[in-house]
Write a protein that holds these residues in place. Structure first.
Motif, PDB file in Angstrom:
ATOM      1  N   ASP A  18     -15.075  14.028  -4.604  1.00  7.56           N
ATOM      2  CA  ASP A  18     -16.219  13.139  -4.633  1.00  7.56           C
ATOM      3  C   ASP A  18     -16.147  11.951  -3.567  1.00  7.56           C
ATOM      4  OD1 ASP A  18     -17.557  14.625  -6.838  1.00  7.56           O
ATOM      5  OD2 ASP A  18     -16.075  13.913  -8.189  1.00  7.56           O
ATOM      6  N   ALA A  19     -15.189  11.626  -3.155  1.00 11.16           N
ATOM      7  CA  ALA A  19     -14.766  10.709  -2.350  1.00 11.16           C
ATOM      8  C   ALA A  19     -13.440  10.883  -1.638  1.00 11.16           C
ATOM      9  CB  ALA A  19     -14.910   9.097  -2.856  1.00 11.16           C
ATOM     10  N   ARG A  20     -13.292  10.174  -0.587  1.00 13.15           N
ATOM     11  CA  ARG A  20     -12.096  10.237   0.331  1.00 13.15           C
ATOM     12  C   ARG A  20     -11.506   9.061   0.569  1.00 13.15           C
ATOM     13  NH1 ARG A  20     -13.034  15.723   4.083  1.00 13.15           N
ATOM     14  NH2 ARG A  20     -14.098  17.020   2.480  1.00 13.15           N
ATOM     15  N   LEU A  21      -9.982   9.025   0.675  1.00 14.22           N
ATOM     16  CA  LEU A  21      -9.345   7.972   0.763  1.00 14.22           C
ATOM     17  C   LEU A  21      -8.671   7.798   2.101  1.00 14.22           C
ATOM     18  CD1 LEU A  21      -7.667   7.547  -2.754  1.00 14.22           C
ATOM     19  CD2 LEU A  21      -9.552   6.231  -1.956  1.00 14.22           C
ATOM     20  N   ARG A  22      -8.345   6.620   2.865  1.00 15.05           N
ATOM     21  CA  ARG A  22      -7.594   6.664   3.891  1.00 15.05           C
ATOM     22  C   ARG A  22      -6.417   5.936   3.482  1.00 15.05           C
ATOM     23  NH1 ARG A  22     -10.282   5.971   8.328  1.00 15.05           N
ATOM     24  NH2 ARG A  22     -12.268   5.391   7.615  1.00 15.05           N
ATOM     25  N   PHE A  23      -5.064   6.277   3.936  1.00 18.06           N
ATOM     26  CA  PHE A  23      -3.826   5.507   3.741  1.00 18.06           C
ATOM     27  C   PHE A  23      -3.778   4.343   4.726  1.00 18.06           C
ATOM     28  CE2 PHE A  23      -1.824   9.581   1.759  1.00 18.06           C
ATOM     29  CZ  PHE A  23      -2.689   9.486   0.804  1.00 18.06           C
ATOM     30  N   ILE A  24      -3.784   3.137   4.337  1.00 14.85           N
ATOM     31  CA  ILE A  24      -3.775   1.897   5.298  1.00 14.85           C
ATOM     32  C   ILE A  24      -2.443   1.386   5.402  1.00 14.85           C
ATOM     33  CG2 ILE A  24      -6.088   1.523   4.840  1.00 14.85           C
ATOM     34  CD1 ILE A  24      -4.828  -0.862   3.065  1.00 14.85           C
ATOM     35  N   GLY A  25      -1.229   1.986   4.603  1.00 18.22           N
ATOM     36  CA  GLY A  25       0.055   1.608   4.948  1.00 18.22           C
ATOM     37  C   GLY A  25       0.909   2.086   4.148  1.00 18.22           C
ATOM     38  N   LYS A  26       2.289   1.720   4.189  1.00 18.00           N
ATOM     39  CA  LYS A  26       3.362   2.583   3.300  1.00 18.00           C
ATOM     40  C   LYS A  26       3.910   1.379   2.821  1.00 18.00           C
ATOM     41  CE  LYS A  26       5.342   6.040   5.157  1.00 18.00           C
ATOM     42  NZ  LYS A  26       6.373   6.777   5.936  1.00 18.00           N
ATOM     43  N   ILE A  27       4.363   1.631   1.428  1.00 13.24           N
ATOM     44  CA  ILE A  27       5.409   0.980   0.757  1.00 13.24           C
ATOM     45  C   ILE A  27       6.756   1.230   0.680  1.00 13.24           C
ATOM     46  CG2 ILE A  27       5.527  -0.202  -1.660  1.00 13.24           C
ATOM     47  CD1 ILE A  27       2.545   0.378  -2.252  1.00 13.24           C
ATOM     48  N   LEU A 136      -0.242   3.223   0.632  1.00 11.94           N
ATOM     49  CA  LEU A 136      -0.810   1.924   0.350  1.00 11.94           C
ATOM     50  C   LEU A 136      -2.556   2.218   0.509  1.00 11.94           C
ATOM     51  CD1 LEU A 136      -0.608  -1.003  -0.222  1.00 11.94           C
ATOM     52  CD2 LEU A 136      -0.865  -1.359   2.060  1.00 11.94           C
ATOM     53  N   LEU A 137      -3.101   1.928  -0.572  1.00 12.27           N
ATOM     54  CA  LEU A 137      -4.793   2.069  -0.608  1.00 12.27           C
ATOM     55  C   LEU A 137      -5.197   0.525  -0.198  1.00 12.27           C
ATOM     56  CD1 LEU A 137      -5.424   4.464  -3.444  1.00 12.27           C
ATOM     57  CD2 LEU A 137      -5.302   4.847  -1.094  1.00 12.27           C
ATOM     58  N   ASP A 138      -4.887  -0.361  -0.693  1.00  6.52           N
ATOM     59  CA  ASP A 138      -5.781  -1.744  -0.577  1.00  6.52           C
ATOM     60  C   ASP A 138      -4.857  -2.814  -1.213  1.00  6.52           C
ATOM     61  OD1 ASP A 138      -7.796  -3.313  -0.200  1.00  6.52           O
ATOM     62  OD2 ASP A 138      -9.010  -2.728  -2.195  1.00  6.52           O
ATOM     63  N   LEU A 139      -5.134  -4.135  -0.692  1.00  4.27           N
ATOM     64  CA  LEU A 139      -4.527  -5.459  -0.867  1.00  4.27           C
ATOM     65  C   LEU A 139      -5.824  -6.274  -1.239  1.00  4.27           C
ATOM     66  CD1 LEU A 139      -2.077  -5.774   1.913  1.00  4.27           C
ATOM     67  CD2 LEU A 139      -1.565  -4.984  -0.252  1.00  4.27           C
ATOM     68  N   LYS A 140      -5.660  -7.050  -2.227  1.00  4.93           N
ATOM     69  CA  LYS A 140      -6.739  -8.035  -2.612  1.00  4.93           C
ATOM     70  C   LYS A 140      -5.993  -9.233  -3.154  1.00  4.93           C
ATOM     71  CE  LYS A 140      -9.156  -4.411  -4.896  1.00  4.93           C
ATOM     72  NZ  LYS A 140     -10.490  -3.849  -4.318  1.00  4.93           N
ATOM     73  N   PRO A 141      -6.436 -10.420  -2.963  1.00  3.30           N
ATOM     74  CA  PRO A 141      -5.951 -11.715  -3.988  1.00  3.30           C
ATOM     75  C   PRO A 141      -6.307 -11.410  -5.327  1.00  3.30           C
ATOM     76  CG  PRO A 141      -7.629 -12.315  -2.023  1.00  3.30           C
ATOM     77  CD  PRO A 141      -8.006 -10.764  -2.421  1.00  3.30           C
ATOM     78  N   ASP A 142      -5.476 -11.762  -6.023  1.00  2.98           N
ATOM     79  CA  ASP A 142      -5.582 -11.671  -7.609  1.00  2.98           C
ATOM     80  C   ASP A 142      -6.746 -12.288  -7.935  1.00  2.98           C
ATOM     81  OD1 ASP A 142      -5.232 -12.069 -10.298  1.00  2.98           O
ATOM     82  OD2 ASP A 142      -3.963 -13.891 -10.167  1.00  2.98           O
ATOM     83  N   ARG A 143      -7.457 -11.652  -8.867  1.00  4.25           N
ATOM     84  CA  ARG A 143      -8.948 -12.128  -9.277  1.00  4.25           C
ATOM     85  C   ARG A 143      -8.952 -13.510  -9.774  1.00  4.25           C
ATOM     86  NH1 ARG A 143      -7.655  -8.341 -12.688  1.00  4.25           N
ATOM     87  NH2 ARG A 143      -8.538  -6.661 -11.803  1.00  4.25           N
ATOM     88  N   CYS A 144      -7.634 -14.044 -10.557  1.00  2.50           N
ATOM     89  CA  CYS A 144      -7.518 -15.211 -11.214  1.00  2.50           C
ATOM     90  C   CYS A 144      -7.605 -16.418 -10.042  1.00  2.50           C
ATOM     91  CB  CYS A 144      -6.454 -15.268 -11.920  1.00  2.50           C
ATOM     92  SG  CYS A 144      -6.515 -14.069 -13.411  1.00  2.50           S
TER      93      CYS A 144
ATOM     94  N   ARG B 104     -14.323  -2.880   2.500  1.00  2.00           N
ATOM     95  CA  ARG B 104     -12.753  -2.393   2.451  1.00  2.00           C
ATOM     96  C   ARG B 104     -12.419  -1.382   2.958  1.00  2.00           C
ATOM     97  NH1 ARG B 104     -11.676  -6.499  -0.804  1.00  2.00           N
ATOM     98  NH2 ARG B 104      -9.629  -5.960  -0.386  1.00  2.00           N
ATOM     99  N   PRO B 105     -11.353  -0.836   3.510  1.00  2.00           N
ATOM    100  CA  PRO B 105     -11.343   0.612   4.129  1.00  2.00           C
ATOM    101  C   PRO B 105     -11.301   1.507   2.898  1.00  2.00           C
ATOM    102  CG  PRO B 105      -9.365  -0.960   4.422  1.00  2.00           C
ATOM    103  CD  PRO B 105     -10.324  -1.709   4.027  1.00  2.00           C
ATOM    104  N   ASN B 106     -11.007   1.421   1.746  1.00  2.00           N
ATOM    105  CA  ASN B 106     -10.763   1.939   0.813  1.00  2.00           C
ATOM    106  C   ASN B 106     -11.763   1.269  -0.374  1.00  2.00           C
ATOM    107  OD1 ASN B 106      -9.475   4.347   1.272  1.00  2.00           O
ATOM    108  ND2 ASN B 106      -7.826   3.077   1.636  1.00  2.00           N
ATOM    109  N   PRO B 107     -13.048   1.463  -0.788  1.00  4.26           N
ATOM    110  CA  PRO B 107     -13.889   0.541  -1.638  1.00  4.26           C
ATOM    111  C   PRO B 107     -13.615   0.918  -2.856  1.00  4.26           C
ATOM    112  CG  PRO B 107     -15.133   2.200  -0.292  1.00  4.26           C
ATOM    113  CD  PRO B 107     -13.839   2.270   0.051  1.00  4.26           C
ATOM    114  N   ILE B 108     -12.502   0.258  -3.427  1.00  2.00           N
ATOM    115  CA  ILE B 108     -12.355   0.727  -4.674  1.00  2.00           C
ATOM    116  C   ILE B 108     -12.235  -0.865  -5.785  1.00  2.00           C
ATOM    117  CG2 ILE B 108     -10.405   1.253  -6.595  1.00  2.00           C
ATOM    118  CD1 ILE B 108      -9.166   3.160  -4.412  1.00  2.00           C
ATOM    119  N   GLY B 109     -13.119  -0.972  -6.639  1.00  2.00           N
ATOM    120  CA  GLY B 109     -13.248  -2.207  -7.322  1.00  2.00           C
ATOM    121  C   GLY B 109     -12.362  -2.052  -8.587  1.00  2.00           C
ATOM    122  N   THR B 110     -11.859  -3.422  -8.940  1.00  2.00           N
ATOM    123  CA  THR B 110     -10.835  -3.491  -9.987  1.00  2.00           C
ATOM    124  C   THR B 110     -11.365  -4.396 -10.845  1.00  2.00           C
ATOM    125  OG1 THR B 110      -9.321  -4.694  -9.347  1.00  2.00           O
ATOM    126  CG2 THR B 110      -8.777  -2.576  -8.752  1.00  2.00           C
ATOM    127  N   VAL B 111     -11.351  -4.251 -12.226  1.00  2.00           N
ATOM    128  CA  VAL B 111     -11.801  -5.328 -13.023  1.00  2.00           C
ATOM    129  C   VAL B 111     -11.183  -5.224 -14.349  1.00  2.00           C
ATOM    130  CG1 VAL B 111     -13.745  -4.323 -14.273  1.00  2.00           C
ATOM    131  CG2 VAL B 111     -14.004  -6.771 -13.686  1.00  2.00           C
TER     132      VAL B 111
END
Lengths: 157, 157
Positions: A18-27, A136-144, B104-111
């Protein structure tokens, strides 16, 4: 791929697309075997390194302002077809959505980690629990901690 | 697809295909235009409905024990090729990973949402901010409330 335990329920599925991902890094973590991974990462756990692939390195600009970041990764070793699981090898079963098991229809792990440092394309964080080499798929600031940078909207419904 | 604003940096990308997702449900919210979506969902926001597709409905077993659940969804309207963004239409730009923007490269939302009720294949939750019709990727108990169901492991490194 993990085995199916007693009382677990597997469902027939078609190949997901239904959708496709790209790996943006490695952990990079200290754990190369699943049995060694902690069940849940802890903020005072070992330092782990995240390597960001080009062309995404410039997307780190400003991330150093956050003490806590949300990390999304792909649990590429997990099976995806169980709806009911038996994590305790017991008679108690749980639905997949009532667990944080890696086994799920879309095996995306999320963790709230402490950002220790950023140096070029490399981040050092604490709080992970995944295998070494996890994509790795994504990094975001903590929502809080995050405040939207766009101007406020008029009162919404 | 959103436009590119001044000072934003777009990178050339190939079609992503490192992993593939399946949509496991659909999110129903009061917002059918992106300009109406709140910038960040609030726990006291409006009730929204999540519809789970078969064969995943049995995976909800036990989710009703959690007051807070993490919801992952696919921001299917977002562009994926910006590394630096200008959310305030100003001279301040931010790296994509220092923002919670849908772009974002992988547009995954989290809530992290409040689970109000579960009835068959339908959940009612509060705290969302996405468009009506957004595809659902995953549901998990909030990591703070969740205790692993497997037996503890020996002390890990």
């Amino acid at each position: 791929m993990s085995d199916v335990r007693p009382h677990e329920i597997m469902v027939p599925t078609t190949a997901p697309d239904d959708a496709r991902l790209r790996f943006i890094g490695k952990i990079h973590t200290p754990w190369s075997d699943r049995k060694d991974c902690p069940r849940q990462g802890k903020i005072d756990g070992p330092e782990c390194r995240i390597e960001i692939f080009e062309p995404w390195v410039p997307a780190l600009k400003g991330i150093e302002d956050y003490d806590r970041i949300e990390i999304l990764y792909w649990l590429d070793k997990a099976r995806r077809d169980l709806v009911v699981q038996n994590p305790g090898h017991s008679d108690s079963v749980f639905g997949t959505f009532a667990l944080r098991s890696p086994v799920r229809p879309n095996p995306i792990g999320t963790v709230l980690a402490k950002l220790v440092s950023v140096d070029g394309a490399t981040l050092v964080v604490r709080g992970l629990d995944c295998l070494d080499g996890t994509p790795l798929l994504d990094l975001k600031p903590d929502r809080c901690a995050f405040s939207p940078k766009a101007s406020p909207k008029p009162a919404a419904t």
